[in-house]
Write a protein that holds these residues in place. Structure first.
Motif, PDB file in Angstrom:
ATOM      1  N   HIS A  81       0.830  -1.205   0.000  1.00 66.12           N
ATOM      2  CA  HIS A  81       0.000   0.000   0.000  1.00 66.12           C
ATOM      3  C   HIS A  81       0.867   1.259   0.000  1.00 66.12           C
ATOM      4  CE1 HIS A  81      -3.988   1.700   0.292  1.00 66.12           C
ATOM      5  NE2 HIS A  81      -3.637   2.463   1.309  1.00 66.12           N
ATOM      6  N   LEU A  82       1.922   1.250   0.801  1.00 61.86           N
ATOM      7  CA  LEU A  82       2.842   2.390   0.825  1.00 61.86           C
ATOM      8  C   LEU A  82       3.529   2.570  -0.524  1.00 61.86           C
ATOM      9  CD1 LEU A  82       4.480   1.929   4.346  1.00 61.86           C
ATOM     10  CD2 LEU A  82       3.101   3.879   3.616  1.00 61.86           C
ATOM     11  N   ALA A  83       3.908   1.460  -1.162  1.00 65.05           N
ATOM     12  CA  ALA A  83       4.575   1.545  -2.462  1.00 65.05           C
ATOM     13  C   ALA A  83       3.650   2.130  -3.526  1.00 65.05           C
ATOM     14  CB  ALA A  83       5.052   0.159  -2.893  1.00 65.05           C
ATOM     15  N   ARG A  84       2.347   1.841  -3.445  1.00 61.53           N
ATOM     16  CA  ARG A  84       1.393   2.345  -4.444  1.00 61.53           C
ATOM     17  C   ARG A  84       1.002   3.797  -4.216  1.00 61.53           C
ATOM     18  NH1 ARG A  84      -1.189  -2.161  -7.088  1.00 61.53           N
ATOM     19  NH2 ARG A  84       0.536  -3.595  -7.452  1.00 61.53           N
ATOM     20  N   TRP A  85       1.101   4.269  -2.963  1.00 60.11           N
ATOM     21  CA  TRP A  85       0.618   5.607  -2.625  1.00 60.11           C
ATOM     22  C   TRP A  85       1.740   6.637  -2.411  1.00 60.11           C
ATOM     23  CZ3 TRP A  85      -3.872   8.306  -2.373  1.00 60.11           C
ATOM     24  CH2 TRP A  85      -5.062   7.593  -2.542  1.00 60.11           C
ATOM     25  N   SER A  86       2.973   6.195  -2.223  1.00 59.87           N
ATOM     26  CA  SER A  86       4.044   7.121  -1.850  1.00 59.87           C
ATOM     27  C   SER A  86       4.908   7.488  -3.045  1.00 59.87           C
ATOM     28  CB  SER A  86       4.935   6.487  -0.769  1.00 59.87           C
ATOM     29  OG  SER A  86       4.177   6.118   0.358  1.00 59.87           O
ATOM     30  N   PRO A  87       4.955   8.751  -3.432  1.00 61.65           N
ATOM     31  CA  PRO A  87       5.932   9.184  -4.433  1.00 61.65           C
ATOM     32  C   PRO A  87       7.341   8.899  -3.921  1.00 61.65           C
ATOM     33  CG  PRO A  87       4.282  10.894  -4.037  1.00 61.65           C
ATOM     34  CD  PRO A  87       4.091   9.850  -2.980  1.00 61.65           C
ATOM     35  N   PRO A  88       8.267   8.502  -4.784  1.00 64.73           N
ATOM     36  CA  PRO A  88       9.619   8.140  -4.322  1.00 64.73           C
ATOM     37  C   PRO A  88      10.280   9.192  -3.433  1.00 64.73           C
ATOM     38  CG  PRO A  88       9.340   7.510  -6.611  1.00 64.73           C
ATOM     39  CD  PRO A  88       8.097   8.256  -6.238  1.00 64.73           C
ATOM     40  N   ALA A  89      10.062  10.458  -3.729  1.00 59.58           N
ATOM     41  CA  ALA A  89      10.693  11.521  -2.941  1.00 59.58           C
ATOM     42  C   ALA A  89      10.148  11.589  -1.513  1.00 59.58           C
ATOM     43  CB  ALA A  89      10.492  12.873  -3.635  1.00 59.58           C
ATOM     44  N   GLU A  90       8.943  11.056  -1.296  1.00 64.34           N
ATOM     45  CA  GLU A  90       8.305  11.121   0.023  1.00 64.34           C
ATOM     46  C   GLU A  90       8.218   9.755   0.686  1.00 64.34           C
ATOM     47  OE1 GLU A  90       4.527  13.097  -0.120  1.00 64.34           O
ATOM     48  OE2 GLU A  90       5.190  14.578  -1.572  1.00 64.34           O
ATOM     49  N   ARG A  91       8.711   8.727   0.026  1.00 62.58           N
ATOM     50  CA  ARG A  91       8.494   7.352   0.491  1.00 62.58           C
ATOM     51  C   ARG A  91       9.117   7.101   1.857  1.00 62.58           C
ATOM     52  NH1 ARG A  91       9.622   3.686  -4.217  1.00 62.58           N
ATOM     53  NH2 ARG A  91       7.502   4.301  -4.782  1.00 62.58           N
ATOM     54  N   ASN A  92      10.324   7.588   2.069  1.00 60.83           N
ATOM     55  CA  ASN A  92      10.982   7.376   3.363  1.00 60.83           C
ATOM     56  C   ASN A  92      10.202   8.054   4.482  1.00 60.83           C
ATOM     57  OD1 ASN A  92      13.560   6.401   4.768  1.00 60.83           O
ATOM     58  ND2 ASN A  92      13.465   8.540   5.397  1.00 60.83           N
ATOM     59  N   ARG A  93       9.745   9.289   4.231  1.00 63.11           N
ATOM     60  CA  ARG A  93       9.020  10.035   5.258  1.00 63.11           C
ATOM     61  C   ARG A  93       7.663   9.403   5.573  1.00 63.11           C
ATOM     62  NH1 ARG A  93       8.094  14.495   2.615  1.00 63.11           N
ATOM     63  NH2 ARG A  93      10.189  15.292   3.007  1.00 63.11           N
ATOM     64  N   LEU A  94       6.876   9.129   4.535  1.00 61.55           N
ATOM     65  CA  LEU A  94       5.544   8.563   4.758  1.00 61.55           C
ATOM     66  C   LEU A  94       5.629   7.166   5.359  1.00 61.55           C
ATOM     67  CD1 LEU A  94       3.683   9.713   1.500  1.00 61.55           C
ATOM     68  CD2 LEU A  94       3.684  10.786   3.751  1.00 61.55           C
ATOM     69  N   TYR A  96      10.668   9.922  15.830  1.00 59.98           N
ATOM     70  CA  TYR A  96      10.502  11.207  15.153  1.00 59.98           C
ATOM     71  C   TYR A  96      11.844  11.951  15.056  1.00 59.98           C
ATOM     72  CZ  TYR A  96       5.539  10.313  15.637  1.00 59.98           C
ATOM     73  OH  TYR A  96       4.305   9.736  15.549  1.00 59.98           O
ATOM     74  N   VAL A  97      12.716  11.748  16.046  1.00 56.96           N
ATOM     75  CA  VAL A  97      14.062  12.325  15.964  1.00 56.96           C
ATOM     76  C   VAL A  97      14.806  11.725  14.768  1.00 56.96           C
ATOM     77  CG1 VAL A  97      16.296  12.530  17.124  1.00 56.96           C
ATOM     78  CG2 VAL A  97      14.176  12.776  18.444  1.00 56.96           C
ATOM     79  N   TYR A  98      14.723  10.405  14.645  1.00 56.64           N
ATOM     80  CA  TYR A  98      15.353   9.724  13.506  1.00 56.64           C
ATOM     81  C   TYR A  98      14.743  10.210  12.190  1.00 56.64           C
ATOM     82  CZ  TYR A  98      17.921   6.140  16.188  1.00 56.64           C
ATOM     83  OH  TYR A  98      18.799   5.475  17.006  1.00 56.64           O
ATOM     84  N   LEU A  99      13.440  10.379  12.175  1.00 57.10           N
ATOM     85  CA  LEU A  99      12.744  10.795  10.959  1.00 57.10           C
ATOM     86  C   LEU A  99      13.195  12.179  10.508  1.00 57.10           C
ATOM     87  CD1 LEU A  99      10.545  10.404   8.817  1.00 57.10           C
ATOM     88  CD2 LEU A  99       8.874  11.222  10.487  1.00 57.10           C
ATOM     89  N   ILE A 100      13.263  13.121  11.439  1.00 61.16           N
ATOM     90  CA  ILE A 100      13.703  14.482  11.108  1.00 61.16           C
ATOM     91  C   ILE A 100      15.156  14.470  10.640  1.00 61.16           C
ATOM     92  CG2 ILE A 100      14.178  16.765  12.073  1.00 61.16           C
ATOM     93  CD1 ILE A 100      11.772  16.262  13.983  1.00 61.16           C
ATOM     94  N   ALA A 101      15.992  13.711  11.352  1.00 59.90           N
ATOM     95  CA  ALA A 101      17.407  13.626  10.966  1.00 59.90           C
ATOM     96  C   ALA A 101      17.561  13.035   9.571  1.00 59.90           C
ATOM     97  CB  ALA A 101      18.170  12.775  11.978  1.00 59.90           C
ATOM     98  N   ALA A 102      16.756  12.023   9.259  1.00 61.77           N
ATOM     99  CA  ALA A 102      16.815  11.398   7.929  1.00 61.77           C
ATOM    100  C   ALA A 102      16.426  12.381   6.844  1.00 61.77           C
ATOM    101  CB  ALA A 102      15.894  10.174   7.896  1.00 61.77           C
ATOM    102  N   ASP A 103      15.370  13.163   7.088  1.00 60.96           N
ATOM    103  CA  ASP A 103      14.937  14.162   6.106  1.00 60.96           C
ATOM    104  C   ASP A 103      16.030  15.194   5.844  1.00 60.96           C
ATOM    105  OD1 ASP A 103      12.531  13.142   5.425  1.00 60.96           O
ATOM    106  OD2 ASP A 103      11.306  14.571   6.537  1.00 60.96           O
ATOM    107  N   VAL A 104      16.676  15.647   6.910  1.00 63.23           N
ATOM    108  CA  VAL A 104      17.738  16.651   6.777  1.00 63.23           C
ATOM    109  C   VAL A 104      18.921  16.084   5.995  1.00 63.23           C
ATOM    110  CG1 VAL A 104      19.444  18.010   8.053  1.00 63.23           C
ATOM    111  CG2 VAL A 104      17.078  17.908   8.863  1.00 63.23           C
ATOM    112  N   LEU A 105      19.329  14.863   6.333  1.00 63.93           N
ATOM    113  CA  LEU A 105      20.488  14.245   5.686  1.00 63.93           C
ATOM    114  C   LEU A 105      20.228  13.934   4.217  1.00 63.93           C
ATOM    115  CD1 LEU A 105      21.586  11.848   8.566  1.00 63.93           C
ATOM    116  CD2 LEU A 105      22.807  13.879   7.772  1.00 63.93           C
ATOM    117  N   LEU A 106      19.008  13.472   3.912  1.00 63.92           N
ATOM    118  CA  LEU A 106      18.689  13.146   2.520  1.00 63.92           C
ATOM    119  C   LEU A 106      18.478  14.410   1.689  1.00 63.92           C
ATOM    120  CD1 LEU A 106      16.249  10.112   2.989  1.00 63.92           C
ATOM    121  CD2 LEU A 106      18.597  10.046   2.139  1.00 63.92           C
ATOM    122  N   ALA A 107      17.809  15.410   2.276  1.00 62.70           N
ATOM    123  CA  ALA A 107      17.539  16.652   1.538  1.00 62.70           C
ATOM    124  C   ALA A 107      18.834  17.375   1.188  1.00 62.70           C
ATOM    125  CB  ALA A 107      16.621  17.561   2.358  1.00 62.70           C
ATOM    126  N   GLY A 108      19.818  17.312   2.067  1.00 61.72           N
ATOM    127  CA  GLY A 108      21.085  17.989   1.809  1.00 61.72           C
ATOM    128  C   GLY A 108      22.091  17.132   1.070  1.00 61.72           C
TER     129      GLY A 108
END
Length: 484
Positions: free
Chosen positions: A140-153, A302-314
């Protein structure tokens, strides 16, 4: 200059699907893990509401009860993956969750009639039902999540694991002390699951195309980002079994998830017993402190999630490096703290609680480390991969309570618990080492929709050569006959 993509509303239907999956996982884990508190409440009336029956079950019998859920759970993982590809995630997840809720509601009745054996039986049925669901969640996540948002969602939805842990440990203890006693744990667990089924039935859809509530902009954003054929949602892609089962990154994931399952299931199922036996805590304080490590796990996710977003975005880390780094934190820190816990007693209970909280809290990094890795390796076969991984990983929780039952003959014996925690530490260490060496977050070649078809020409070469040789022989014979 980067072109801004119109993703639709700030909170769209893909976020609703993420929320529904979060709530579903929460409900499932409440029903799955409340047994750790329930068993203590049923066998120690002094620590809970004494107006309900008390049972004299041995440690071995309690170990059977704790592990029995997984006796059923491991047998329906493959089936869940197959049914999801055949009928879609919406139907399979609905009926699996509904059946799990029914099992929870019937639990006190079964115990009253058949004791611990009946308790095991209804837990097996609950395991059968829940085993269908997790492969569907990843599909379900694979069908609904755009690749750029998949890790976050994906990570957000999986924080339901930690939320379910907290609710199962803390709320179950409070319910057991209340006027509805230990039977109320099962009734409340069933009630929240039934409510979830209603919301899922109304708002869920197998994919963005089938959703009644999605806007055109968000629909276009999701479908265009997935880059698949127009008939993709109507096509059942053949499963490349040989390629999957010989894939080093997939096998590394399998080992890592099994190792995590061993360590975490030891903590999830045994914390109430350990705190009651070794640290001498009553049910009320036991409920709070049993839930505390998982509250830390929830917050740390959520700490891991925020850190992952920062590391991947940069672009500071690749997705593969991110997964391995977070998984190392999640596995190797508990290696040290678990061993330390085994050397503490009642006089050092605050330190024991602190170490246990650290062990479980940092382990939430495994969600970003390995839990979502099936979608990385193959979005098209995510349900099948999850079925295989979850089957192997959930054989482990069948074994761990039984081993604890063999090792720990007296639940107040600290030296026996030391052995349990050392075993878990060694397995954590080995599992992550395998993932570091062989793991990957890159989509594999066998994920391609036409992977098996691309192999057909190679298989057809030999027959073509044989036919050509046969034709050459016939031509030579005709030539000789004409000469004669």
């Amino acid at each position: 200059m980067a072109v801004e993509i119109n993703k639709g509303p700030l909170l769209g239907m893909r976020h609703v699907q993420t929320l529904l999956i979060f709530l579903n996982i929460t409900c499932l884990y409440i029903g799955r893990l409340n047994v750790g508190v329930s068993v203590v409440a049923m066998t120690n009336a002094e620590s809970t509401n004494p107006n309900f029956p008390e049972y004299d079950w041995s440690l071995a019998q309690k170990s059977y009860i704790i592990s029995s859920f997984f006796w059923g759970y491991v047998f329906t993982q493959f089936l869940g993956g197959y049914l999801c590809k055949r009928y879609g995630a919406k139907s399979v997840m609905f009926w699996g969750s509904f059946a799990s809720a029914v099992s929870s509601a019937l639990t006190p009745l079964f115990i009253g009639f058949g004791g611990w054996q009946a308790y095991c039986g209804i837990r097996v049925l609950m395991g059968f039902a829940q085993g269908l669901i997790f492969p569907c969640i990843h599909q379900h996540l694979a069908r609904w999540s755009p690749p750029a948002e998949r890790n976050r969602l994906g990570a957000l939805s999986h924080t339901g694991i930690e939320c379910g842990n907290v609710c199962a440990m803390f709320l179950s203890g409070m319910i057991a002390k209340s006027s509805i006693g230990w039977p109320g744990i099962s009734y409340v667990s069933a009630g929240v699951a039934f409510v979830w089924c209603i919301f899922w039935f109304i708002f869920a859809a197998n994919n963005a195309v089938e959703s009644r509530f999605i806007g055109e902009t968000e629909l276009h954003y999701i479908e265009s980002s997935l880059k698949h054929n127009e008939d993709y949602h109507k096509t059942v892609i053949p499963i490349p079994w040989k390629a999957i089962l010989t894939s080093a990154p997939f096998l590394a994931l399998l080992v890592a998830r099994s190792a995590e399952s061993w360590g975490l299931s030891t903590l999830q199922a045994q914390i109430p017993t350990y705190m009651n036996g070794v640290l001498g805590m009553d049910m009320k304080s036991n409920a709070f402190f049993s839930a505390l490590p998982f509250l830390a796990m929830w917050l740390m996710s959520y700490v891991y999630l925020i850190a992952a977003d920062v590391l991947l975005a940069g672009n500071r880390l690749s997705l593969t490096a991110l997964r391995k780094t977070f998984n190392s934190l999640a596995f190797w820190i508990p290696c040290v703290t678990l061993i330390g816990i085994g050397f503490l007693d009642q006089e050092q209970k605050n330190l024991a609680i602190a170490l246990m909280t650290i062990s479980v809290g940092v382990n939430s990094g495994a969600t970003i480390g390995t839990s979502l890795n099936t979608i990385d390796l193959s979005p098209n076969h995510a349900s099948i991969l999850m079925g295989i991984v979850n089957t192997a990983a959930n054989v482990v929780p069948i074994v761990t309570p039984l081993i604890v039952g063999i090792i720990v003959e007296e639940d107040s014996n600290r030296s026996e618990w030391q052995i349990v925690f050392i075993i878990a530490s060694v397995i954590f260490l080995f599992g992550n080492l395998v993932f570091i060496i062989f793991g990957s977050a890159v989509s594999q070649p066998w994920d391609a929709e036409d992977f098996l078809k691309s192999k057909e020409p190679e298989l057809a070469i030999k027959p073509t050569i044989l036919e050509a040789a046969k034709n050459d022989d016939e031509l030579a014979k005709d030539t000789l006959q004409s000469v004669d």
